[in-house]
Enzyme design. Structure first.
Site, mmCIF file in Angstrom:
data_model
loop_
_atom_site.group_PDB
_atom_site.id
_atom_site.type_symbol
_atom_site.label_atom_id
_atom_site.label_comp_id
_atom_site.label_asym_id
_atom_site.label_seq_id
_atom_site.Cartn_x
_atom_site.Cartn_y
_atom_site.Cartn_z
ATOM 1 N N TYR A 29 0.835 -1.214 0.000
ATOM 2 C CA TYR A 29 0.000 0.000 0.000
ATOM 3 C C TYR A 29 0.869 1.264 0.000
ATOM 4 O O TYR A 29 1.166 1.825 1.060
ATOM 5 C CB TYR A 29 -0.896 0.025 1.242
ATOM 6 C CG TYR A 29 -1.775 -1.204 1.437
ATOM 7 C CD1 TYR A 29 -2.719 -1.580 0.477
ATOM 8 C CD2 TYR A 29 -1.666 -1.974 2.591
ATOM 9 C CE1 TYR A 29 -3.533 -2.694 0.672
ATOM 10 C CE2 TYR A 29 -2.480 -3.087 2.792
ATOM 11 C CZ TYR A 29 -3.408 -3.436 1.824
ATOM 12 O OH TYR A 29 -4.205 -4.527 2.031
ATOM 13 N N TRP A 35 -8.987 5.785 6.131
ATOM 14 C CA TRP A 35 -9.212 5.395 7.537
ATOM 15 C C TRP A 35 -7.910 4.968 8.181
ATOM 16 O O TRP A 35 -7.725 5.139 9.391
ATOM 17 C CB TRP A 35 -10.393 4.449 7.714
ATOM 18 C CG TRP A 35 -10.304 2.991 7.351
ATOM 19 C CD1 TRP A 35 -9.583 2.446 6.352
ATOM 20 C CD2 TRP A 35 -11.009 1.918 8.001
ATOM 21 N NE1 TRP A 35 -9.803 1.088 6.320
ATOM 22 C CE2 TRP A 35 -10.671 0.743 7.306
ATOM 23 C CE3 TRP A 35 -11.892 1.843 9.075
ATOM 24 C CZ2 TRP A 35 -11.186 -0.513 7.679
ATOM 25 C CZ3 TRP A 35 -12.409 0.599 9.436
ATOM 26 C CH2 TRP A 35 -12.061 -0.558 8.748
ATOM 27 N N ASP A 169 -12.828 -5.267 2.935
ATOM 28 C CA ASP A 169 -12.857 -5.398 1.477
ATOM 29 C C ASP A 169 -13.481 -6.677 0.917
ATOM 30 O O ASP A 169 -14.255 -6.627 -0.014
ATOM 31 C CB ASP A 169 -11.438 -5.295 0.917
ATOM 32 C CG ASP A 169 -10.804 -3.938 1.200
ATOM 33 O OD1 ASP A 169 -11.462 -3.080 1.822
ATOM 34 O OD2 ASP A 169 -9.650 -3.742 0.800
ATOM 35 N N TYR A 357 -7.645 -12.324 4.687
ATOM 36 C CA TYR A 357 -7.997 -10.901 4.669
ATOM 37 C C TYR A 357 -9.210 -10.648 5.583
ATOM 38 O O TYR A 357 -9.106 -10.870 6.772
ATOM 39 C CB TYR A 357 -8.237 -10.523 3.200
ATOM 40 C CG TYR A 357 -7.963 -9.089 2.797
ATOM 41 C CD1 TYR A 357 -6.992 -8.309 3.398
ATOM 42 C CD2 TYR A 357 -8.700 -8.498 1.742
ATOM 43 C CE1 TYR A 357 -6.760 -6.999 2.971
ATOM 44 C CE2 TYR A 357 -8.466 -7.201 1.304
ATOM 45 C CZ TYR A 357 -7.502 -6.449 1.925
ATOM 46 O OH TYR A 357 -7.278 -5.169 1.496
ATOM 47 N N GLU A 401 -0.675 -7.025 9.204
ATOM 48 C CA GLU A 401 -1.947 -6.399 8.835
ATOM 49 C C GLU A 401 -3.114 -7.138 9.484
ATOM 50 O O GLU A 401 -4.052 -6.515 9.974
ATOM 51 C CB GLU A 401 -2.068 -6.415 7.297
ATOM 52 C CG GLU A 401 -3.271 -5.672 6.742
ATOM 53 C CD GLU A 401 -3.332 -5.729 5.213
ATOM 54 O OE1 GLU A 401 -2.497 -6.440 4.604
ATOM 55 O OE2 GLU A 401 -4.212 -5.076 4.640
HETATM 56 C C1 DGY Z 1 -6.600 -3.064 -1.289
HETATM 57 O O1 DGY Z 1 -5.987 -2.777 -2.313
HETATM 58 O O2 DGY Z 1 -6.807 -4.208 -0.897
HETATM 59 C C2 DGY Z 1 -7.094 -1.947 -0.468
HETATM 60 O O3 DGY Z 1 -7.440 -2.346 0.789
HETATM 61 C C3 DGY Z 1 -8.226 -1.240 -1.130
HETATM 62 O O4 DGY Z 1 -8.561 -0.168 -0.329
#
Ligand code: DGY
Length: 434
Positions: A29, A35, A169, A357, A401
């Protein structure tokens, strides 16, 4: 304790960028996420107030002229992330930022309660109050944006039009919606799975759905009313709405502290009362004993229990009696001795996956909110368990994460999942340890 805090500070310092914002995790990322930024600022406020303020400032600088705050601000031209701004094309919206590239979707509105937390954390209240004074109207405009544009039937609940807006997500909750859609097969190069093992990330077919919803929004220049009319994904999300209610309360309290602003406070209060009533009426599932999502496109509740179901505790939404039912549901389904609290999805549901996730792993931001909510409602012991479990997971695996909620995974080497040296995990562990 000092040792973990120092390691957490190292993570945050390493992820801080020259542009004055913090990336969630190197590689996976590479930009600023909405957020994430909020949770990160809470951690930063404990040891680097300058960076904490910068974090909020850089996010709010990217606000659109209609009050909208995007979910990703693409501060740099980094092509190691997909989909980038050339896919999102948020410039199609006439009021989008002319200065910053961003997505055309948002994320849970955490900013106002974060500002209030920052004020509570720092010693120099006057300095922080001055900072907040300079930012607060932008947050107000953002709340007005939600109330005026995201509630087409004027119900008191706002919609999200994309699973990435929810923050959760690839939650199994969305599977019910994917079942109603049949998107084309897109040709694209995944970048996330070059950073993280594919078994921990959404599938290619799931990404087809994600991209298709963006395409529809793009075809309509990200017009909110058109999206409400046409998007195959249109959901009243308990987490998103609880964050808005929590933030709105903070916003009112901050304005009251400053004095004046009666019109703004009255507007916020009117919306707050409506929202809480609608939330309790529409999103509560008596049979499950939990709050659930509502699918507006197909006009039906999505009847699964997830960590989002418990987020209303953090916003003071349930009555004492209802909170009791909710906490019992959580302990029955999520709270076994063989598990860390709190899985992101119902471990008794066959869609549960402890390593994928948002389909089961523990997330520290959800735990942080849960901890605060439980404490607020007087569940001291369970709150302490959530706090200790969070710290233990980070001690066990590192600043990942997300984490496997099983105490015994049957494997020799345990490891957190997703991005490593993850900023909000570090930031919120600092806050949980203070
Ligand atoms: C991702 O790319 O998985 C992000 O969490 C999208 O916001």
């Amino acid at each position: 304790k000092e040792n973990i805090i120092n390691r957490a500070i190292n993570v945050l310092d390493a992820n801080f960028q020259k542009g004055g914002f913090t990336i969630p995790s190197k590689g996976l990322y590479p930009f600023q996420w909405k957020w994430d930024s909020g949770f990160i600022a809470v951690g930063l406020a404990h040891y680097n107030i300058d960076h904490a303020k910068k974090e909020i400032e850089t996010l709010l600088n990217a606000q659109w002229d209609n009050g909208f705050i995007p979910h990703i601000v693409f501060h740099t031209d980094d092509d190691s992330y997909f989909p980038g701004h050339d896919f999102h094309r948020s410039d199609l919206h006439p009021l989008s930022s002319k200065k910053y590239k961003s997505t055309g979707m948002t994320q849970p509105p955490v900013t106002a309660f974060v500002l209030q937390d920052m004020l509570n954390i720092v010693d120099d209240k006057e300095d922080m109050l001055n900072f907040i004074k300079g930012q607060i109207d932008k947050v107000y405009d953002n709340h007005v944006y939600f109330y005026e544009n995201r509630d087409p039937q004027n119900e008191g609940l706002v919609y999200i039009y994309h699973n990435w807006e929810s923050g959760t997500d690839n939650s199994p909750v969305w599977d019910d919606i994917w079942d109603t859609m049949n998107p084309p097969e897109y040709t694209f190069e995944r970048k996330d799975t070059t950073h993280v093992d594919a078994s921990q990330r959404p599938s290619k077919r799931e990404y087809d759905h994600y991209l298709y919803i963006i395409d529809i929004a793009k075809q309509n220049n990200y017009d909110d009313a058109k999206i409400a009319e046409l998007s195959p994904f249109l959901v009243q999300d308990p987490l998103f709405n609880a964050m808005l209610i929590k933030s709105n309360k903070a916003l009112m309290e901050l304005y009251e502290l400053f004095g004046g602003n009666e019109d703004k406070i009255a507007y916020l209060r009117k919306n707050q009362e409506r929202s809480i009533a609608a939330f309790n009426q529409k999103l509560w599932d008596n049979e499950l004993g939990a709050y659930v999502h509502y699918d507006m496109r197909n006009d039906k509740p999505i009847r699964h229990v997830s960590s989002s179901s418990f987020s209303p505790l953090f916003a003071g939404i349930p009555s004492k009696e209802r909170a009791e039912v909710l906490v019992n549901t959580m302990m029955d389904r999520f709270g076994g001795d063989d598990k860390y609290l709190c899985a992101s999805f119902d471990p008794t549901d066959n869609r549960f996956n402890p390593r994928k996730y948002w389909r089961g792993p523990v997330w520290i931001n959800m735990n942080w909110m849960l901890y605060r909510g439980l404490k607020e409602y007087g569940y001291k012991e369970i709150a302490a368990r959530v706090q200790n479990d969070s710290i233990e997971l980070v001690e066990r695996d590192g600043f990942f994460e997300y984490f496997d909620c099983r105490k015994d995974t049957g494997e020799e080497i345990r490891k957190g999942y997703g991005g490593d040296n993850f900023s909000w995990t570090a930031a919120l562990i600092i806050d949980l340890l203070k």
